[in-house]
Design an enzyme around this catalytic site. Structure first.
Site, short mmCIF file in Angstrom:
data_model
loop_
_atom_site.label_atom_id
_atom_site.label_comp_id
_atom_site.label_asym_id
_atom_site.label_seq_id
_atom_site.Cartn_x
_atom_site.Cartn_y
_atom_site.Cartn_z
N MET A 1 24.41 -19.13 2.37
CA MET A 1 23.98 -18.09 2.81
C MET A 1 24.21 -16.97 1.64
O MET A 1 24.49 -15.62 2.20
CB MET A 1 24.57 -17.76 4.04
N HIS B 1 30.52 -22.12 -4.08
CA HIS B 1 29.26 -22.79 -4.03
C HIS B 1 28.84 -23.32 -5.52
O HIS B 1 28.31 -24.33 -5.68
CB HIS B 1 28.18 -21.50 -3.97
N GLN C 1 22.87 -18.33 13.63
CA GLN C 1 24.20 -18.98 13.58
C GLN C 1 25.25 -17.92 13.65
O GLN C 1 26.77 -18.24 13.87
CB GLN C 1 24.56 -19.63 12.46
N LYS D 1 35.42 -26.98 3.23
CA LYS D 1 35.97 -25.81 3.78
C LYS D 1 35.74 -25.73 5.55
O LYS D 1 36.54 -25.55 6.22
CB LYS D 1 35.65 -24.48 3.16
N ASP D 2 34.23 -25.96 5.57
CA ASP D 2 33.73 -25.87 6.90
C ASP D 2 33.82 -27.35 7.49
O ASP D 2 32.49 -27.91 7.48
CB ASP D 2 32.45 -25.10 6.87
N GLN E 1 31.79 -28.08 10.56
CA GLN E 1 30.14 -28.02 10.11
C GLN E 1 29.95 -29.20 9.43
O GLN E 1 28.81 -29.89 9.75
CB GLN E 1 30.08 -26.99 9.14
N SER F 1 35.81 -17.97 0.25
CA SER F 1 34.75 -17.77 1.30
C SER F 1 34.28 -16.65 1.17
O SER F 1 34.84 -15.27 0.56
CB SER F 1 35.27 -17.60 2.77
N ARG G 1 33.13 -14.23 2.93
CA ARG G 1 33.57 -13.24 3.83
C ARG G 1 34.88 -12.58 3.00
O ARG G 1 35.08 -11.21 3.62
CB ARG G 1 34.17 -13.84 5.21
O1 PAF Z 1 27.93 -22.77 5.39
C1 PAF Z 1 27.04 -22.32 5.31
O2 PAF Z 1 26.86 -21.31 4.41
C2 PAF Z 1 25.96 -22.01 6.39
O3 PAF Z 1 26.43 -22.55 7.63
C3 PAF Z 1 24.72 -22.93 5.96
C4 PAF Z 1 25.13 -24.68 5.99
C5 PAF Z 1 24.12 -22.54 4.57
C6 PAF Z 1 23.52 -22.81 7.04
O4 PAF Z 1 22.98 -21.79 7.41
#
Ligand code: PAF
Length: 277
Positions: free
Chosen positions: A30, A37, A61, A149-150, A153, A185, A187
Site C-alpha cells: 500500500m 518492503h 480494508q 509482520k502481518d 494476513q 511499518s 504507519r
Molecule cells: O499488507 C499490506 O500492505 C496490504 O494488506 C496488502 C496485502 C497490500 C493488500 O492491500
C-alpha cells in the site's frame, strides 16, 4: 522501471510476458515503501523473472475512515526508492480503475477468523482478500511475497491461494525490525518525536518480557507486558496472546508459538508478533 496505472495496460504486459514464458514476481504493497518492503523485493530478486510492485491504498480494508485518510501517501518518494532497486514495474491503479466492475468486498476465506485482528477490525480481512485476489487474477504471478509482520494476513492469504488452486507460490518473508526490536511499518512514519520516544519504551517492556517467555511459556510474563504497558499509559490494547503459528490456536508452550500484540499508541495502531522458540 515502468509505472502502469491502467488495468488494460497491465493486462497487455502480463499477456506479453506470459507469451514469452517469463515468470512474474509480485510484491503487493500500500506504498510508503520502507526497508520491510525492500526486503520482500530483495527476496524476489532471488527468483528469475520480472518484478512487479503494486501500490494501492485499498479503501476496502480500512474499517475506520480516519485511519484511511491518515494513511501515508508518498507515491513520488516510493517511485524514487523503487527506481533504484530491481523493480521492473510499479502497478499503481487508482480506486476507480480497480473497482471498475463494481466488485463487492466478499468474505471468501473462513479459516483463521474471529480471532486476533479479525475481532477488532471488522471486514478488514475481507477487504484484503478481495484486493489480493484481484491482483493475483490480473498479474498471475509465479511468486507473491508477503511479510510475517502481518502474520494473520499471511495465513489468510495462504488459505486464499490454496482454495483457489492458484499456481502462485506464496513466499513468506521474515519481519525486518528496527534497532528497538519492533517490525517496521508504514504507519510509524507519522510518529511525532514524543510518540517515537514512547514507542521505544513500549519496545523495551515487550522485549524484556520476551526474554522470559522465550525460555518458557509463562502466563505471568504475558500479564506483565499488559500491566507494564498500561502503567506506562497505554489505554487501548486489542490483544496480547501466545498462539501456535501453524493453526493460530491459543498456545501454552513456547515451542512453535508466537507472541501476538496489537495496541494503540495514541491513534496509531501497532501490531507485531514475536517468535518464542
Ligand atoms: O499488507 C499490506 O500492505 C496490504 O494488506 C496488502 C496485502 C497490500 C493488500 O492491500
Amino acid at each position: 522501471m515502468k509505472i502502469v496505472k491502467k488495468i488494460s495496460e497491465i493486462n497487455q504486459i502480463v499477456s506479453d510476458l506470459k507469451k514469452k514464458e517469463k515468470e512474474i514476481n509480485l510484491v503487493p504493497t500500500m506504498g510508503n515503501i520502507h526497508e520491510g518492503h525492500l526486503s520482500l523485493l530483495s527476496e524476489a530478486e532471488k527468483f528469475k523473472g520480472v518484478n512487479i510492485v503494486s501500490i494501492f491504498v485499498n479503501p476496502a480494508q480500512f474499517n475506520d475512515v480516519d485511519d484511511f485518510n491518515n494513511y501515508p501517501n508518498t507515491f513520488i518518494e516510493d517511485v524514487e526508492i523503487l527506481s533504484k532497486k530491481k523493480c521492473d514495474i510499479i502497478f499503481a491503479p487508482n480506486k476507480n480503475e480497480i473497482f471498475l466492475e463494481d466488485i463487492k468486498t466478499k468474505k471468501t476465506v473462513f479459516e483463521y477468523r474471529n480471532i486476533l485482528c479479525d475481532l477488532f477490525r471488522l471486514g478488514h480481512f475481507d477487504g484484503v482478500t478481495t484486493i489480493v485476489k484481484i491482483l493475483l487474477d490480473l498479474i498471475r504471478p509465479s511468486n507473491v511475497f508477503f511479510g510475517e509482520k502481518d502474520f494473520q494476513q499471511l495465513k489468510i492469504i495462504e488459505q486464499l491461494i490454496n482454495q483457489n488452486n492458484s499456481k502462485t507460490f506464496l513466499i513468506k518473508c521474515p519481519s525486518i525490525r528496527d534497532s528497538n526490536g519492533m517490525s517496521l511499518s508504514s504507519r510509524y512514519s507519522v510518529f511525532s518525536q514524543d510518540q517515537r520516544i514512547k514507542f521505544e519504551q513500549y519496545a523495551k517492556i515487550i522485549n524484556s518480557n520476551l526474554l522470559i517467555l522465550k525460555k518458557n511459556f509463562n502466563k505471568k510474563a504475558i500479564d506483565n507486558i499488559e500491566n507494564e504497558l498500561r502503567n506506562f499509559g497505554i489505554s487501548k490494547i486489542d490483544y496480547i496472546e501466545v498462539r501456535n503459528e501453524k493453526d493460530l490456536s491459543l498456545s501454552k508452550i513456547h515451542e512453535r508459538s508466537r507472541l501476538f500484540i496489537a495496541l494503540y499508541l495514541d491513534e496509531i495502531r501497532v501490531i507485531d508478533n514475536f517468535v518464542l522458540y
